[in-house]
Design a protein around this motif. Structure first.
Motif, PDB file in Angstrom:
ATOM      1  N   THR A 137     -57.037   5.733 -28.819  1.00 48.65           N
ATOM      2  CA  THR A 137     -57.915   6.730 -29.428  1.00 48.65           C
ATOM      3  C   THR A 137     -58.274   6.329 -30.858  1.00 48.65           C
ATOM      4  O   THR A 137     -59.433   6.463 -31.283  1.00 48.65           O
ATOM      5  CB  THR A 137     -57.252   8.117 -29.411  1.00 48.65           C
ATOM      6  OG1 THR A 137     -57.045   8.523 -28.047  1.00 48.65           O
ATOM      7  CG2 THR A 137     -58.119   9.155 -30.112  1.00 48.65           C
ATOM      8  N   LEU A 148     -66.337  11.559 -28.902  1.00 51.42           N
ATOM      9  CA  LEU A 148     -65.008  12.051 -29.225  1.00 51.42           C
ATOM     10  C   LEU A 148     -65.087  13.385 -29.958  1.00 51.42           C
ATOM     11  O   LEU A 148     -65.966  13.592 -30.800  1.00 51.42           O
ATOM     12  CB  LEU A 148     -64.253  11.050 -30.115  1.00 51.42           C
ATOM     13  CG  LEU A 148     -63.697   9.783 -29.470  1.00 51.42           C
ATOM     14  CD1 LEU A 148     -63.003   8.941 -30.535  1.00 51.42           C
ATOM     15  CD2 LEU A 148     -62.726  10.100 -28.340  1.00 51.42           C
ATOM     16  N   ASP A 149     -64.165  14.268 -29.655  1.00 52.80           N
ATOM     17  CA  ASP A 149     -64.054  15.544 -30.354  1.00 52.80           C
ATOM     18  C   ASP A 149     -63.055  15.358 -31.501  1.00 52.80           C
ATOM     19  O   ASP A 149     -61.851  15.574 -31.330  1.00 52.80           O
ATOM     20  CB  ASP A 149     -63.584  16.627 -29.383  1.00 52.80           C
ATOM     21  CG  ASP A 149     -63.427  17.994 -30.048  1.00 52.80           C
ATOM     22  OD1 ASP A 149     -63.759  18.120 -31.249  1.00 52.80           O
ATOM     23  OD2 ASP A 149     -62.926  18.909 -29.367  1.00 52.80           O
ATOM     24  N   THR A 151     -62.686  17.022 -34.246  1.00 54.37           N
ATOM     25  CA  THR A 151     -62.067  18.291 -34.655  1.00 54.37           C
ATOM     26  C   THR A 151     -60.921  18.646 -33.713  1.00 54.37           C
ATOM     27  O   THR A 151     -59.846  19.075 -34.148  1.00 54.37           O
ATOM     28  CB  THR A 151     -63.110  19.423 -34.670  1.00 54.37           C
ATOM     29  OG1 THR A 151     -64.123  19.112 -35.621  1.00 54.37           O
ATOM     30  CG2 THR A 151     -62.472  20.758 -35.027  1.00 54.37           C
ATOM     31  N   GLY A 152     -61.146  18.458 -32.422  1.00 53.50           N
ATOM     32  CA  GLY A 152     -60.096  18.721 -31.446  1.00 53.50           C
ATOM     33  C   GLY A 152     -58.895  17.814 -31.626  1.00 53.50           C
ATOM     34  O   GLY A 152     -57.743  18.248 -31.484  1.00 53.50           O
ATOM     35  N   ASP A 155     -56.931  19.102 -34.430  1.00 50.05           N
ATOM     36  CA  ASP A 155     -56.188  20.295 -34.012  1.00 50.05           C
ATOM     37  C   ASP A 155     -54.868  19.902 -33.347  1.00 50.05           C
ATOM     38  O   ASP A 155     -53.812  20.483 -33.634  1.00 50.05           O
ATOM     39  CB  ASP A 155     -57.014  21.117 -33.023  1.00 50.05           C
ATOM     40  CG  ASP A 155     -58.209  21.811 -33.664  1.00 50.05           C
ATOM     41  OD1 ASP A 155     -58.233  21.919 -34.910  1.00 50.05           O
ATOM     42  OD2 ASP A 155     -59.115  22.230 -32.920  1.00 50.05           O
ATOM     43  N   HIS A 186     -64.726  14.643 -42.082  1.00 55.96           N
ATOM     44  CA  HIS A 186     -63.422  15.183 -41.677  1.00 55.96           C
ATOM     45  C   HIS A 186     -62.318  14.795 -42.665  1.00 55.96           C
ATOM     46  O   HIS A 186     -61.150  15.112 -42.444  1.00 55.96           O
ATOM     47  CB  HIS A 186     -63.041  14.666 -40.284  1.00 55.96           C
ATOM     48  CG  HIS A 186     -63.950  15.148 -39.189  1.00 55.96           C
ATOM     49  ND1 HIS A 186     -63.881  16.420 -38.669  1.00 55.96           N
ATOM     50  CD2 HIS A 186     -64.956  14.528 -38.529  1.00 55.96           C
ATOM     51  CE1 HIS A 186     -64.802  16.571 -37.726  1.00 55.96           C
ATOM     52  NE2 HIS A 186     -65.469  15.428 -37.620  1.00 55.96           N
TER      53      HIS A 186
END
Length: 230
Positions: A137, A148-149, A151-152, A155, A186
């Motif tokens: 990843t 790709l998420d 933000t996820g 989290d 981010h």
């Protein structure tokens, strides 16, 4: 170019060559990191350079279950020749950190099955296997973030990294730092997560090396990028 069968050393010859390179001092140092071989990696790479690509021999070396032999196998194999299930089995067979890391970085990342394995491994209940998924990843975060998420991912890192086992925690921390380094939108959140969780904050870092503590790591790499951009 692969060597011909007539000039290819047999597995027994290669094992003897590796055994002759065994250095107790190197084994002692490696043991502190969970590895169980005593071969200088520069000398091992020299053998691989001499052998070039020999996928069939790489398979045989892997099957010996010897760490030095497996490292050599990963250097002379043909990454795209492994099937998806074969790579999954190899990862689960990788007993030591160095074999695990080389398998992911030198073989799986070059495989057409990398994305499928990334998704499967990231959700695996075995934290060592999951760490490989997070390593893949991080690679995508840096090189192919589309889809790709992020933000996820942040989290999950924020919720799970603090209590994760060592290897998984390290891989998640790398992903956190990579998001902060590569994606300025981010960065503030990545820095805040690192500061709050304090994962690897006190990790001993040699002089002239960058700390793995995410806020320091992010700040250092972004500073270097800014310097290069001037």
């Amino acid at each position: 170019m692969a060597q011909t069968a007539a000039t290819t050393p047999a597995v027994g010859e290669l094992m003897a060559e590796l055994a002759a390179l065994e250095d107790p001092r190197i084994r002692e140092v490696n043991a502190r990191h969970g590895d169980d071989h005593g071969v200088n990696l520069g000398k091992l790479r020299a053998i691989a350079k001499r052998l070039k690509t020999q996928h069939a021999r790489a398979r045989e070396l892997w099957e010996t279950d010897d760490t030095a032999a497996r490292l050599l196998a990963l250097l002379i194999c043909r990454p795209k020749a492994f099937a998806r299930d074969e790579l999954d089995t190899m990862l689960r067979q990788a007993r030591t950190p160095k074999v695990h890391d080389w398998l992911v970085n030198y073989v799986v990342k070059k495989s057409p099955h990398a994305e499928e394995l990334r998704l499967a491994w990231s959700a695996d209940p075995d934290p060592v296997v999951a760490s490989a998924g997070w390593a893949l990843t991080s690679e995508r975060v840096a090189k192919k973030p589309g889809g790709l998420d992020l933000t996820g991912l942040l989290d999950i890192i924020e919720t799970e990294m603090k209590g994760a086992p060592d290897r998984l925690q390290w891989a998640m921390n790398t992903c956190l730092a990579t998001i902060g380094i590569e994606h300025d939108e981010h960065r503030a959140r990545a820095l805040a997560i690192g500061e709050r969780l304090e994962v690897l904050k006190d990790y001993p870092t040699p002089p002239n090396c960058t700390s793995p503590f995410a806020p320091i790591w992010i700040a250092e790499m972004v500073s270097r990028q800014d310097d290069r951009g001037r």
